[in-house]
Design a protein around this motif. Structure first.
Motif, PDB file in Angstrom:
ATOM      1  N   PRO A 155       0.807  -1.235   0.000  1.00 42.67           N
ATOM      2  CA  PRO A 155       0.000   0.000   0.000  1.00 42.67           C
ATOM      3  C   PRO A 155       0.841   1.287   0.000  1.00 42.67           C
ATOM      4  CG  PRO A 155      -0.922  -1.559   1.549  1.00 42.67           C
ATOM      5  CD  PRO A 155       0.339  -2.184   1.036  1.00 42.67           C
ATOM      6  N   ILE A 156       2.021   1.251   0.611  1.00 45.68           N
ATOM      7  CA  ILE A 156       2.879   2.452   0.579  1.00 45.68           C
ATOM      8  C   ILE A 156       3.326   2.739  -0.856  1.00 45.68           C
ATOM      9  CG2 ILE A 156       5.121   3.411   1.272  1.00 45.68           C
ATOM     10  CD1 ILE A 156       3.280   3.404   3.564  1.00 45.68           C
ATOM     11  N   SER A 157       3.795   1.711  -1.547  1.00 46.13           N
ATOM     12  CA  SER A 157       4.244   1.898  -2.938  1.00 46.13           C
ATOM     13  C   SER A 157       3.093   2.380  -3.805  1.00 46.13           C
ATOM     14  CB  SER A 157       4.792   0.588  -3.510  1.00 46.13           C
ATOM     15  OG  SER A 157       5.733   0.033  -2.631  1.00 46.13           O
ATOM     16  N   GLN A 158       1.934   1.744  -3.602  1.00 46.37           N
ATOM     17  CA  GLN A 158       0.751   2.113  -4.382  1.00 46.37           C
ATOM     18  C   GLN A 158       0.393   3.587  -4.149  1.00 46.37           C
ATOM     19  OE1 GLN A 158      -1.173   0.474  -6.542  1.00 46.37           O
ATOM     20  NE2 GLN A 158      -2.905   1.900  -6.641  1.00 46.37           N
ATOM     21  N   THR A 159       0.376   3.986  -2.883  1.00 40.29           N
ATOM     22  CA  THR A 159       0.001   5.356  -2.528  1.00 40.29           C
ATOM     23  C   THR A 159       0.990   6.358  -3.127  1.00 40.29           C
ATOM     24  OG1 THR A 159      -0.994   4.537  -0.495  1.00 40.29           O
ATOM     25  CG2 THR A 159      -0.498   6.883  -0.572  1.00 40.29           C
ATOM     26  N   VAL A 160       2.284   6.049  -3.032  1.00 36.62           N
ATOM     27  CA  VAL A 160       3.299   6.947  -3.604  1.00 36.62           C
ATOM     28  C   VAL A 160       3.100   7.074  -5.113  1.00 36.62           C
ATOM     29  CG1 VAL A 160       5.774   7.191  -4.095  1.00 36.62           C
ATOM     30  CG2 VAL A 160       5.022   6.602  -1.789  1.00 36.62           C
ATOM     31  N   GLU A 161       2.820   5.946  -5.780  1.00 34.78           N
ATOM     32  CA  GLU A 161       2.593   6.000  -7.232  1.00 34.78           C
ATOM     33  C   GLU A 161       1.401   6.889  -7.572  1.00 34.78           C
ATOM     34  OE1 GLU A 161       4.497   5.005  -9.683  1.00 34.78           O
ATOM     35  OE2 GLU A 161       5.876   4.388  -8.103  1.00 34.78           O
ATOM     36  N   GLU A 162       0.326   6.748  -6.792  1.00 34.76           N
ATOM     37  CA  GLU A 162      -0.867   7.570  -7.043  1.00 34.76           C
ATOM     38  C   GLU A 162      -0.543   9.055  -6.859  1.00 34.76           C
ATOM     39  OE1 GLU A 162      -3.827   6.167  -4.318  1.00 34.76           O
ATOM     40  OE2 GLU A 162      -3.898   4.167  -5.219  1.00 34.76           O
ATOM     41  N   MET A 163       0.221   9.346  -5.803  1.00 35.41           N
ATOM     42  CA  MET A 163       0.568  10.750  -5.526  1.00 35.41           C
ATOM     43  C   MET A 163       1.427  11.326  -6.645  1.00 35.41           C
ATOM     44  SD  MET A 163       1.454  10.521  -1.494  1.00 35.41           S
ATOM     45  CE  MET A 163       0.170  10.736  -0.266  1.00 35.41           C
ATOM     46  N   ILE A 164       2.420  10.544  -7.072  1.00 33.85           N
ATOM     47  CA  ILE A 164       3.297  11.012  -8.146  1.00 33.85           C
ATOM     48  C   ILE A 164       2.476  11.296  -9.402  1.00 33.85           C
ATOM     49  CG2 ILE A 164       5.139  10.310  -9.744  1.00 33.85           C
ATOM     50  CD1 ILE A 164       6.441   8.804  -7.396  1.00 33.85           C
TER      51      ILE A 164
END
Ligand code: PHE
Length: 340
Positions: free
Chosen positions: A102-111
Motif C-alpha cells: 500500500p505504501i508503494s501504491q500510494t506513492v505511485e498515485e501521488m506522483i
C-alpha cells in the motif's frame, strides 16, 4: 568370419557400437577390406572368383548394418519422445502472484497526480547532514523543534559534521535549491525516521515533500495545489480543506491542513460533514531558507508542504493499524496490497 560379423551387427546395442562393427569389417583396416587387399597374389581366375565372393559378403554385411542402424535409430527416437513427453492434462502449478505494498501504491498515485500538475520527483538520502535536516531549514542547534523530532544521531561523517537519519523529507528542499535554479516544482517521497514507537508512531515512516519556487508565488497557489491534490487523491469531489495557522521554522506563514470528515458511529467518512482531520503541514518558504540556499528572496517566493504517507494511505484504504505496514505479514499484504 561372415557369420561372426553378421552376429556382431545384429547384437550392437547402440549406434556407436554398430559403427565399431562397421569399421572392424569394412573400414580401411577392416577385416573384409584386408582380405580384398590380399588378393594380389592370386591368378586372374582365382581373383575373379574370390572377388565376387568377397563383394557378395561385403554387400550382405552392409545390408545387415543398414538394417540394424534403422532399428537402433527408431529405438533412439522412441526413447527421446518418451523422455520429452509433456502431460498436458496435469493441473497448472498455482501462480503465486505478488502484491504491491500500500505504501508503494500510494506513492505511485501521488506522483501521478502531481505529475499532471507539472511536478517532477526529487530524491535525497536517508542519512542526512545536520545542516540539511535542521540548520539550513532555519532550525538552529538549540531550537526546541529539534527535540520534537526525536532524532536518530549517527557517528560523525568523514568531514566531522553531525549526521542524522532524516527526520522529515524537508532536507530534499535544501538539496534541490542548492543544486538548481528556480523556478522549481518538485515532490520528494521517501523514508523518514524518528525515535518514537507506539500505536500511531513507528521509528521509520514515509513522507512526501512538495516544493514550488517561482516569481509571484503566493498562498493562493498553495491552497489551490493542495485542494486539487486532496480531491484527486481521496476521490471526493467536494472534499473541503481547512487551513489552520501553525508554526514551522522553515515556513512563514505556516499552516496545518485538515480535510472534512465524519466520525459518526465510529465509522470514518471523508467529505463535507463538519468534522476535521489533520493530514499535512505547509507554508510559504521562509526567506531565510531561500537565502541559506543562495536564492534571492526579493525575487523568488515559494511554498512547501509535507505529508505523512502512511496516515493518508490508512485513511484512503481503511487500514486500521499503522504498525501492520511494516510487519511483512503476507496475509495482510494479500488483503491490503494491490494486484500489479
Ligand atoms: N517537515 C514538516 C514535518 O515533518 C512538514 C512540513 C513540510 C511543513 C514543508 C511545512 C513545509 O512535520
Amino acid at each position: 568370419l561372415k557369420a561372426d560379423l553378421l552376429a556382431a551387427a545384429a547384437a550392437a546395442p547402440d549406434l556407436a557400437a554398430l559403427e565399431e562393427v562397421r569399421v572392424d569389417a569394412l573400414g580401411k583396416k577392416g577385416r573384409i577390406t584386408g582380405l580384398m587387399k590380399d588378393m594380389g597374389s592370386l591368378t586372374p581366375d582365382e581373383r575373379r572368383e574370390r572377388g565376387q565372393a568377397l563383394n557378395a559378403v561385403k554387400e550382405e554385411i552392409s545390408q545387415a548394418l543398414d538394417a540394424r542402424r534403422q532399428v537402433l535409430k527408431a529405438e533412439a527416437l522412441a526413447q527421446k519422445l518418451e523422455a520429452e513427453r509433456i502431460d498436458v492434462s496435469l493441473p497448472a502449478r498455482p501462480e503465486v502472484e505478488g502484491r504491491v505494498h500500500p505504501i508503494s501504491q500510494t506513492v505511485e498515485e501521488m506522483i501521478a497526480i502531481f505529475a499532471d500538475m507539472g511536478f517532477s520527483v526529487a530524491e535525497g538520502p536517508d542519512i542526512e547532514t545536520d545542516f540539511n535536516n535542521f540548520t539550513a531549514l532555519n532550525i538552529p542547534p538549540e531550537h526546541p523543534a529539534r527535540q520534537m523530532h526525536d532524532t536518530f544521531y549517527l557517528p560523525n561523517g568523514p568531514d566531522g559534521g553531525t549526521r542524522v537519519l532524516r527526520t522529515h523529507t524537508s532536507p530534499v528542499q535544501i538539496r534541490t535549491m542548492l543544486a538548481g535554479e528556480p523556478p522549481i516544482r518538485i515532490i520528494a517521497p521517501g523514508r523518514t525516521y524518528r525515535s518514537d514507537y507506539d500505536q500511531t508512531h513507528t521509528p521509520m515512516f514515509h513522507q512526501i515533500e512538495g516544493l514550488v519556487i517561482g516569481e509571484n508565488i503566493h498562498m493562493g497557489h498553495l491552497k489551490g495545489t493542495l485542494l486539487e491534490f486532496c480531491r484527486a487523491f481521496f476521490q471526493v469531489d467536494d472534499l473541503p480543506l481547512r487551513f489552520r495557522p501553525s508554526f514551522f521554522p522553515f515556513t512563514e506563514p505556516s499552516a496545518e491542513v485538515d480535510i472534512g470528515c465524519s466520525r459518526k458511529g465510529g465509522e470514518l467518512k471523508l467529505g463535507n460533514y463538519g468534522d476535521w482531520l489533520e493530514i499535512l503541514g505547509c507554508g510559504m518558504v521562509h526567506p531565510k531558507v531561500l537565502e541559506n540556499c543562495g536564492i534571492d528572496s526579493t525575487r523568488w517566493q515559494g511554498f512547501a508542504f509535507g505529508m505523512g504517507i502512511e496516515r493518508v494511505a490508512m485513511l484512503k484504504y481503511g487500514i486500521p493499524d499503522l504498525r501492520t505496514f511494516f510487519e511483512a505479514d503476507l496475509r495482510w499484504l494479500k488483503h491490503y496490497g494491490f494486484v500489479p
